[in-house]
Scaffold this motif. Sequence first.
Motif, PDB file in Angstrom:
ATOM      1  N   ARG A 377      47.171 -31.656  21.788  1.00 44.48           N
ATOM      2  CA  ARG A 377      47.389 -32.096  20.411  1.00 44.48           C
ATOM      3  C   ARG A 377      46.106 -32.051  19.581  1.00 44.48           C
ATOM      4  O   ARG A 377      45.072 -32.572  19.970  1.00 44.48           O
ATOM      5  N   GLN A 378      46.200 -31.423  18.420  1.00 43.17           N
ATOM      6  CA  GLN A 378      45.132 -31.394  17.413  1.00 43.17           C
ATOM      7  C   GLN A 378      43.807 -30.899  17.986  1.00 43.17           C
ATOM      8  O   GLN A 378      42.750 -31.444  17.708  1.00 43.17           O
ATOM      9  N   ARG A 379      43.897 -29.874  18.799  1.00 43.12           N
ATOM     10  CA  ARG A 379      42.678 -29.236  19.298  1.00 43.12           C
ATOM     11  C   ARG A 379      42.833 -27.740  19.107  1.00 43.12           C
ATOM     12  O   ARG A 379      43.656 -27.110  19.751  1.00 43.12           O
ATOM     13  N   GLY A 380      42.074 -27.170  18.216  1.00 43.52           N
ATOM     14  CA  GLY A 380      42.204 -25.755  17.907  1.00 43.52           C
ATOM     15  C   GLY A 380      41.611 -24.882  18.988  1.00 43.52           C
ATOM     16  O   GLY A 380      40.968 -25.343  19.926  1.00 43.52           O
ATOM     17  N   ARG A 381      41.818 -23.584  18.843  1.00 46.06           N
ATOM     18  CA  ARG A 381      41.312 -22.628  19.827  1.00 46.06           C
ATOM     19  C   ARG A 381      39.796 -22.719  19.958  1.00 46.06           C
ATOM     20  O   ARG A 381      39.234 -22.487  21.020  1.00 46.06           O
ATOM     21  N   ALA A 382      39.128 -23.052  18.854  1.00 44.76           N
ATOM     22  CA  ALA A 382      37.668 -23.147  18.905  1.00 44.76           C
ATOM     23  C   ALA A 382      37.217 -24.247  19.850  1.00 44.76           C
ATOM     24  O   ALA A 382      36.090 -24.243  20.327  1.00 44.76           O
ATOM     25  N   ASN A 383      38.104 -25.195  20.132  1.00 46.14           N
ATOM     26  CA  ASN A 383      37.752 -26.289  21.027  1.00 46.14           C
ATOM     27  C   ASN A 383      38.198 -26.042  22.462  1.00 46.14           C
ATOM     28  O   ASN A 383      38.264 -26.970  23.250  1.00 46.14           O
ATOM     29  N   GLY A 384      38.558 -24.819  22.802  1.00 50.37           N
ATOM     30  CA  GLY A 384      38.800 -24.498  24.203  1.00 50.37           C
ATOM     31  C   GLY A 384      40.209 -24.136  24.584  1.00 50.37           C
ATOM     32  O   GLY A 384      40.450 -23.773  25.734  1.00 50.37           O
ATOM     33  N   LEU A 385      41.177 -24.217  23.665  1.00 50.51           N
ATOM     34  CA  LEU A 385      42.546 -23.905  24.048  1.00 50.51           C
ATOM     35  C   LEU A 385      42.744 -22.427  24.333  1.00 50.51           C
ATOM     36  O   LEU A 385      43.677 -22.051  25.039  1.00 50.51           O
ATOM     37  N   ALA A 386      41.868 -21.584  23.807  1.00 46.69           N
ATOM     38  CA  ALA A 386      41.973 -20.155  24.117  1.00 46.69           C
ATOM     39  C   ALA A 386      41.861 -19.919  25.616  1.00 46.69           C
ATOM     40  O   ALA A 386      42.506 -19.015  26.165  1.00 46.69           O
ATOM     41  N   SER A 387      41.076 -20.747  26.305  1.00 47.66           N
ATOM     42  CA  SER A 387      40.924 -20.576  27.753  1.00 47.66           C
ATOM     43  C   SER A 387      42.213 -20.936  28.490  1.00 47.66           C
ATOM     44  O   SER A 387      42.524 -20.349  29.537  1.00 47.66           O
ATOM     45  N   VAL A 388      42.972 -21.904  27.958  1.00 49.60           N
ATOM     46  CA  VAL A 388      44.255 -22.260  28.567  1.00 49.60           C
ATOM     47  C   VAL A 388      45.225 -21.093  28.444  1.00 49.60           C
ATOM     48  O   VAL A 388      45.901 -20.709  29.411  1.00 49.60           O
ATOM     49  N   ILE A 389      45.286 -20.523  27.243  1.00 54.04           N
ATOM     50  CA  ILE A 389      46.171 -19.379  27.019  1.00 54.04           C
ATOM     51  C   ILE A 389      45.747 -18.202  27.897  1.00 54.04           C
ATOM     52  O   ILE A 389      46.585 -17.513  28.500  1.00 54.04           O
ATOM     53  N   ALA A 390      44.438 -17.982  28.003  1.00 52.82           N
ATOM     54  CA  ALA A 390      43.936 -16.881  28.834  1.00 52.82           C
ATOM     55  C   ALA A 390      44.305 -17.083  30.299  1.00 52.82           C
ATOM     56  O   ALA A 390      44.617 -16.115  31.012  1.00 52.82           O
ATOM     57  N   THR A 391      44.289 -18.337  30.769  1.00 53.62           N
ATOM     58  CA  THR A 391      44.657 -18.617  32.159  1.00 53.62           C
ATOM     59  C   THR A 391      46.111 -18.238  32.419  1.00 53.62           C
ATOM     60  O   THR A 391      46.437 -17.648  33.457  1.00 53.62           O
ATOM     61  N   LEU A 392      46.986 -18.567  31.485  1.00 57.83           N
ATOM     62  CA  LEU A 392      48.395 -18.184  31.627  1.00 57.83           C
ATOM     63  C   LEU A 392      48.550 -16.667  31.647  1.00 57.83           C
ATOM     64  O   LEU A 392      49.242 -16.105  32.506  1.00 57.83           O
ATOM     65  N   ARG A 393      47.903 -16.003  30.702  1.00 62.09           N
ATOM     66  CA  ARG A 393      48.068 -14.552  30.590  1.00 62.09           C
ATOM     67  C   ARG A 393      47.471 -13.807  31.785  1.00 62.09           C
ATOM     68  O   ARG A 393      47.974 -12.750  32.177  1.00 62.09           O
ATOM     69  N   ALA A 394      46.393 -14.350  32.353  1.00 62.85           N
ATOM     70  CA  ALA A 394      45.691 -13.646  33.425  1.00 62.85           C
ATOM     71  C   ALA A 394      46.289 -13.899  34.803  1.00 62.85           C
ATOM     72  O   ALA A 394      45.931 -13.207  35.762  1.00 62.85           O
ATOM     73  N   ASP A 395      47.180 -14.867  34.917  1.00 63.80           N
ATOM     74  CA  ASP A 395      47.742 -15.164  36.230  1.00 63.80           C
ATOM     75  C   ASP A 395      48.472 -13.939  36.770  1.00 63.80           C
ATOM     76  O   ASP A 395      49.317 -13.356  36.075  1.00 63.80           O
ATOM     77  N   PRO A 396      48.183 -13.524  37.999  1.00 59.30           N
ATOM     78  CA  PRO A 396      48.779 -12.287  38.507  1.00 59.30           C
ATOM     79  C   PRO A 396      50.295 -12.319  38.611  1.00 59.30           C
ATOM     80  O   PRO A 396      50.950 -11.278  38.514  1.00 59.30           O
ATOM     81  N   VAL A 397      50.868 -13.501  38.800  1.00 54.68           N
ATOM     82  CA  VAL A 397      52.328 -13.610  38.881  1.00 54.68           C
ATOM     83  C   VAL A 397      52.958 -13.559  37.491  1.00 54.68           C
ATOM     84  O   VAL A 397      54.040 -12.998  37.301  1.00 54.68           O
ATOM     85  N   LEU A 398      52.280 -14.131  36.494  1.00 56.16           N
ATOM     86  CA  LEU A 398      52.857 -14.254  35.156  1.00 56.16           C
ATOM     87  C   LEU A 398      52.450 -13.134  34.211  1.00 56.16           C
ATOM     88  O   LEU A 398      53.055 -12.981  33.143  1.00 56.16           O
ATOM     89  N   ALA A 399      51.425 -12.370  34.571  1.00 58.52           N
ATOM     90  CA  ALA A 399      50.854 -11.394  33.634  1.00 58.52           C
ATOM     91  C   ALA A 399      51.900 -10.426  33.093  1.00 58.52           C
ATOM     92  O   ALA A 399      51.956 -10.168  31.884  1.00 58.52           O
ATOM     93  N   SER A 400      52.754  -9.899  33.960  1.00 56.93           N
ATOM     94  CA  SER A 400      53.734  -8.914  33.492  1.00 56.93           C
ATOM     95  C   SER A 400      54.805  -9.561  32.622  1.00 56.93           C
ATOM     96  O   SER A 400      55.331  -8.941  31.695  1.00 56.93           O
ATOM     97  N   VAL A 401      55.128 -10.827  32.901  1.00 58.54           N
ATOM     98  CA  VAL A 401      56.166 -11.526  32.134  1.00 58.54           C
ATOM     99  C   VAL A 401      55.659 -11.884  30.743  1.00 58.54           C
ATOM    100  O   VAL A 401      56.411 -11.837  29.759  1.00 58.54           O
ATOM    101  N   LEU A 402      54.367 -12.245  30.654  1.00 59.51           N
ATOM    102  CA  LEU A 402      53.822 -12.743  29.393  1.00 59.51           C
ATOM    103  C   LEU A 402      53.032 -11.692  28.614  1.00 59.51           C
ATOM    104  O   LEU A 402      52.449 -12.008  27.578  1.00 59.51           O
TER     105      LEU A 402
END
Length: 440
Positions: A377-402
Amino acid sequence: MRHRGSGPLGSTVVTPVPAAAVCLDVGSTWTKAVLVHPDGGLGGFAEHPTTTADVLAGMDATVRAVTAVGGSAGEPTLLACSSAGGGLRLAVVGSERLPATEAGHRVAVSAGAHVVHVHAGPLEPADVRALRNARPGVVLLLGGSDGDDPAPLLHNAARLARARIRPPILLAGNADGREEALAILLATGRTVVSCENVLPRLGEVEPGPARAALVALYQRHAIGGRGPAVAPRFRRLVRVVTPDAVGRGTAELARIRDGRVLLVDVGCATTDVHSAGGTGDPVRTVEGDLGVRAAAGGVLLEGQAEGVVDPVEADLLAPTVARMASEVGYVPSNAGSAAEDRRIAALAAVIAVRRHLRAVEPGGGIGLVVLTGGVFRQRGRANGLASVIATLRADPVLASVLADVEVVVDADFTVAPAGLLATHGRTDAAESLLRDHLLG
């Protein structure tokens, strides 16, 4: 609001304007609220630690705070949901430890529960005390494969029937003894749900029927607000369990986007994944062993089992996870601890989405992923949420789905409130809230 109508010349027709709404979500750790104006505009946000001794005190404080911040004209309507009960603590009683442990885990996964105690063999008085001390919310009673001697199951049923143990008992043992075991338990007033055997044949685990029963028990548990002083008023105010509100919000997003939406709600005690839209029916899975406070230990344990956390990172995160689990009201005080908070949230999201996609057929391509929960909540990408999104996208199981799927963060706490609004017939306000404060 007054406007000219079709009545007698010079007359006016009074069209009632709906009041603003306070949308309140009572969580296991934090109680959160937003003030939503009739047009869907966001008027303010407030939160307060959930007051477990008297949950109504925290609710009242949050409502007062958000009403003062939002400056609503008139008395707003209160729309409330709750998951104050947190994850469901599951104890397992079976004949052999290894099958009982595996069965308990397989039943609990994606059903909002986590295993806190396993007993194998005949229950004796000391074993009953140990079971009671584990404070289970449900006891899963197993006992042999179908066709085995029902005596061990009947012995343990009799012990539980006489014991001072109040949680519901989920009876999923040997078919040859199940009816008699049910009668023994019911004779002493125990609450019992009976279903097919989880271990019907040697070496086989069939968790489906017991898991479905556990999901229903979790729904009743999650809303919380128990106790003679609290329950009557709480039940009048809170009629929706939070996962239902979030699920309705997800369905509204799918309708607005005209496509499939996957939503991940990372909480303190559970992590829920909702999917709606596309060609399949709306589906929800609730992980009772994944969260960023009370269930943080499960994230580290399951992260290693899933291969998303290596031993070095596990050692580095262990002190933080121990603190999260023991200090459920813990709030990060610096950039380093906030980054660890987000890392645990990212891992919980990855594991929960993996489980969700294993448990259900996605039903078409995912068009949007939404991350929601207090940690975002109320934390923009500049405060680190980009790394959360990157973790989801980079996961080898989820990468093709996302791959190429848009990911948005519910930084303004809109999805559960939108679900509450839609549930109470305010679909236009719900759509405006989501369009203006989430979809952009």
